[in-house]
Each structure stands twice: as structure tokens, then as C-alpha cells.
Design an enzyme around this catalytic site. Structure first.
Site, short mmCIF file in Angstrom:
data_model
loop_
_atom_site.label_atom_id
_atom_site.label_comp_id
_atom_site.label_asym_id
_atom_site.label_seq_id
_atom_site.Cartn_x
_atom_site.Cartn_y
_atom_site.Cartn_z
N SER A 26 0.83 -1.21 0.00
CA SER A 26 0.00 0.00 0.00
C SER A 26 0.86 1.25 0.00
O SER A 26 0.38 2.32 -0.33
CB SER A 26 -0.86 0.05 1.26
N HIS A 61 -1.45 -3.14 -7.07
CA HIS A 61 -2.16 -2.79 -5.83
C HIS A 61 -3.65 -3.08 -5.99
O HIS A 61 -4.37 -2.30 -6.61
CB HIS A 61 -1.88 -1.30 -5.54
N GLU A 107 -4.43 -0.68 -9.08
CA GLU A 107 -3.51 0.45 -9.28
C GLU A 107 -2.14 -0.15 -9.61
O GLU A 107 -1.58 -0.89 -8.78
CB GLU A 107 -3.45 1.28 -7.98
N ASN A 158 -3.75 6.11 -2.03
CA ASN A 158 -3.56 6.51 -0.64
C ASN A 158 -3.09 7.95 -0.49
O ASN A 158 -3.33 8.58 0.54
CB ASN A 158 -2.60 5.55 0.06
N1 NAD Z 1 -5.88 -5.06 3.91
C1 NAD Z 1 -6.08 -4.11 3.00
O1 NAD Z 1 -7.12 -3.44 2.95
C2 NAD Z 1 -5.01 -3.86 1.94
C3 NAD Z 1 -5.39 -3.20 0.76
C4 NAD Z 1 -4.44 -3.03 -0.24
C5 NAD Z 1 -3.14 -3.48 -0.04
N2 NAD Z 1 -2.79 -4.08 1.13
C6 NAD Z 1 -1.41 -4.58 1.27
O2 NAD Z 1 -1.43 -5.99 1.09
C7 NAD Z 1 -0.38 -6.60 1.85
C8 NAD Z 1 -0.98 -7.66 2.76
O3 NAD Z 1 -1.92 -7.07 3.61
P1 NAD Z 1 -3.04 -7.94 4.36
O4 NAD Z 1 -4.04 -6.95 4.87
O5 NAD Z 1 -3.47 -9.06 3.51
O6 NAD Z 1 -2.19 -8.51 5.59
P2 NAD Z 1 -2.50 -9.78 6.50
O7 NAD Z 1 -1.84 -9.51 7.81
O8 NAD Z 1 -3.96 -10.12 6.48
O9 NAD Z 1 -1.73 -10.97 5.76
C9 NAD Z 1 -0.35 -11.02 5.62
C10 NAD Z 1 0.07 -12.48 5.46
O10 NAD Z 1 1.45 -12.51 5.12
C11 NAD Z 1 1.99 -13.67 5.74
N3 NAD Z 1 3.45 -13.57 5.79
C12 NAD Z 1 4.21 -12.83 6.64
N4 NAD Z 1 5.53 -13.03 6.37
C13 NAD Z 1 5.59 -13.92 5.33
C14 NAD Z 1 6.65 -14.53 4.60
N5 NAD Z 1 7.92 -14.28 4.90
N6 NAD Z 1 6.32 -15.38 3.62
C15 NAD Z 1 5.04 -15.65 3.30
N7 NAD Z 1 4.00 -15.11 3.96
C16 NAD Z 1 4.27 -14.25 4.95
C17 NAD Z 1 1.32 -13.69 7.11
O11 NAD Z 1 1.43 -14.97 7.71
C18 NAD Z 1 -0.12 -13.32 6.73
O12 NAD Z 1 -0.89 -14.47 6.42
C19 NAD Z 1 0.31 -5.46 2.59
O13 NAD Z 1 1.43 -5.04 1.86
C20 NAD Z 1 -0.75 -4.35 2.62
O14 NAD Z 1 -0.19 -3.07 2.68
C21 NAD Z 1 -3.70 -4.30 2.12
#
Ligand code: NAD
Length: 296
Positions: free
Chosen positions: A118, A139, A151, A189
Site C-alpha cells: 500500500s 495494488h 492500481e 492513498n
Molecule cells: N488489507 C487491505 O485493505 C489492503 C489493501 C491493499 C493493499 N494491502 C497490502 O497488502 C499486503 C498484505 O496485507 P493484508 O491486509 O493481507 O495482511 P495480513 O496480515 O492479512 O496478511 C499477511 C500475510 O502474510 C503472511 N506472511 C508474513 N511473512 C511472510 C513470509 N515471509 N512469507 C510468506 N507469507 C508471509 C502472514 O502470515 C499473513 O498471512 C500489505 O502489503 C498491505 O499493505 C492491504
């Protein structure tokens, strides 16, 4: 492109795996623990059931898609045959740099390395690989199966052929791609977070209450959610960390996070995920209840 590895099986990773599998791609879903992968498969199955109930998917679509997804706890094994990797692991710079270094070593030379970050610089992530021209931001928005936008963020070195491939692929998923350049907050963002911050400042300064601020933006601007409700949905800790990226990246005081937001994060009032933020959440109750702190 046939084989897509998705790293991280959390909120975004399971949604990304869902849409690729639904469009007929082979998906290699990777996470650190099998338990997290099992949870992701269960979530994908439930989200398909929701689509089936709404008539936007069939039981056959669901079965076909689930058969397309293989799970891995080893990153090296998961990316070994990938044409594209979409990294959706936890938003932590050091963690992502480590993952990209390893991905670069283990993925085939032609493989494109994308990140769903993000807020972290695509150029910085690309710099730890030997193929910065093949690194790009992809994204997706939450919830991925529902939200149309992708995005696409070009890093400093991203090649035009790579951008074009990701644009084409996003359209194959039924999404609408928009290409932007790599500056703090990209576009989504950079524009959303100052709006949320301004809403929090308006509350902090006593200009209006929680319900009034959200109602004005919902009914006056036709936003589906008010900015304070949206902040609770995103997570106040996530909003704070993105505002810090904007503030650090541009060095402009207009991005300084509101002290009320900082206090709420320190008090662990993070929004829906902690049970309280601007509103208070109880399982099974969809009614919006303003938190006690903000009742006049
Ligand atoms: N949640 C949102 O609304 C949103 C929207 C757009 C982008 N994002 C981006 O998406 C990404 C993930 O966010 P999320 O909300 O899904 O997070 P989340 O915490 O729900 O999931 C993250 C996952 O990554 C796993 N993980 C951590 N280290 C790891 C590794 N070394 N190898 C493999 N897996 C690993 C964790 O176990 C977890 O299951 C982030 O970069 C976030 O900024 C999130």
C-alpha cells in the site's frame, strides 16, 4: 502467463488467489504456516459461496477454482515455476526486502515480481533484486473479488513491456487497471489518507461529531462509507503508518498525522479489528454505534 505465485495468504493474498484461480490461472499460494493457508482456502470457499448466492458464480466455477490452487510453506518451491509472483505479505519494509531478495534468487529469469504494497516504494523493493526492470506494483483493493480497481505502479526502472503485460493480465481478471508512477502513497492513498486525516482533525477540533462527519461525506459526496468508518475498516494503525510514509516522503506538514489518530493507535483503538475505533463493533451487530469517547 499461466502460473501465478501469491506470497502471503492473509486478507489480500486469499482474495488475489481467488480472482486468479477464478480466471483459470494456476495459483501457488505461499505462507509461513500451513494453518494460515488452510484458513485462506476456507475463506476463499466461503467467498465463493457468497458469489454463488448472488448469482455471480456457480458451484462448478468454485470447484474448478479451488482445484487450481496449490499451497506451499516454502517460498523457493512455491515460486519455482511462476510466470508472475504477487507478493501480499505483511506491510513491513525489511520483511518485503527479504522476500524479494529470495524471490529473485528462486523464481525463473522471465518471471515478473509484483508487490501489493500500500505504501512502500516499488523502486526501493526493486533495488534488492537483479531484475528491477521486472519489478512492479500491483495494488489490489479490499475485498479483492469485489473491487474493480488495480492500481499499477511503475518503479523507476520498470520496463514498458512489463507494465503492458500487467495491464493485460488485470483486464483478464475482469479488473480495471490504472497505471501510475512510484511516489509516496501512489495515487489511491495519497488522496484518500489526507481526506481521512482531515476528517479526524475536524473531529479533534470539535467542528462536528463522528456521525455528522460521516453522514455529510456519505450523503453530500455520495461516498459509500464516511471517512471515519472507512478508517475503522482499513485499521487506524494502517492509516497512521501510510500518513507517516507521506509525511516522511514529501516532508510537507500537510501530511502530519492528527494527534487524535496517534493517541487512538497508542490506546489500541484500531477500528474493526480491535472492536473499537470511531465506532464500537460487536460480532453479529451491523448497526453503527459511535464509540463512548465521541458521544456528546
Ligand atoms: N488489507 C487491505 O485493505 C489492503 C489493501 C491493499 C493493499 N494491502 C497490502 O497488502 C499486503 C498484505 O496485507 P493484508 O491486509 O493481507 O495482511 P495480513 O496480515 O492479512 O496478511 C499477511 C500475510 O502474510 C503472511 N506472511 C508474513 N511473512 C511472510 C513470509 N515471509 N512469507 C510468506 N507469507 C508471509 C502472514 O502470515 C499473513 O498471512 C500489505 O502489503 C498491505 O499493505 C492491504
Amino acid at each position: 502467463m499461466n502460473n501465478i505465485a501469491v506470497i502471503g495468504a492473509g486478507t489480500m493474498g486469499n482474495g488475489i488467489a481467488h480472482v486468479f484461480a477464478q480466471s483459470g490461472f494456476n495459483v501457488y499460494l505461499i505462507d509461513v504456516a500451513q494453518e494460515q493457508l488452510n484458513k485462506a482456502l476456507a475463506t476463499i470457499s466461503q467467498n465463493f459461496d457468497r458469489q454463488i448466492a448472488k448469482g455471480s458464480a456457480t458451484e462448478e466455477n468454485k470447484q474448478n477454482a479451488l482445484e487450481k490452487i496449490c499451497t506451499f510453506t516454502s517460498l523457493a518451491a512455491g515460486v519455482a515455476n511462476a510466470d508472475l509472483v504477487v507478493e501480499a505479505a505483511t506491510e513491513n519494509t525489511e520483511l518485503k526486502l527479504g522476500i524479494f531478495k529470495q524471490m529473485d534468487e528462486c523464481a525463473p529469469a522471465h518471471c515478473i515480481l509484483a508487490t501489493n504494497t500500500s505504501s512502500i516504494s516499488i523502486t526501493k523493493i526493486a533495488s534488492v533484486t537483479q531484475r528491477p526492470q521486472q519489478v512492479i506494483g500491483m495494488h489490489f483493493m479490499n475485498p479483492v473479488p469485489v473491487m474493480k480497481l488495480v492500481e499499477i505502479i511503475n518503479g523507476y526502472a520498470t520496463q514498458a513491456s512489463v507494465t503492458n503485460a500487467i495491464v493485460t493480465l488485470s483486464k483478464q481478471l475482469g479488473k480495471v487497471p490504472c497505471v501510475v508512477n512510484d511516489y509516496p502513497g501512489f495515487i489511491a492513498n495519497r488522496i484518500l489518507m489526507p481526506m481521512i486525516n482531515e476528517a479526524i482533525y475536524s473531529l479533534y477540533e470539535g467542528v462536528a461529531g463522528v456521525a455528522e462527519i460521516d453522514t455529510i461525506m456519505k450523503l453530500g459526496m455520495a461516498h459509500p462509507m464516511g471517512p471515519l468508518q472507512l478508517a475503522d475498516f482499513i485499521g487506524l494503525d494502517v492509516c497512521l503508518s501510510i500518513l507517516k510514509v507521506l509525511h516522511d516522503g514529501f516532508g510537507h506538514p500537510k501530511y502530519a498525522p492528527c494527534p487524535l489518530l496517534v493517541n487512538m493507535v497508542m490506546a489500541k483503538k484500531l477500528g474493526i479489528k480491535s472492536g473499537a475505533g470511531f465506532y464500537t463493533y460487536t460480532p453479529g451487530n451491523k448497526e453503527l454505534i459511535v464509540s463512548e469517547q465521541f458521544k456528546k
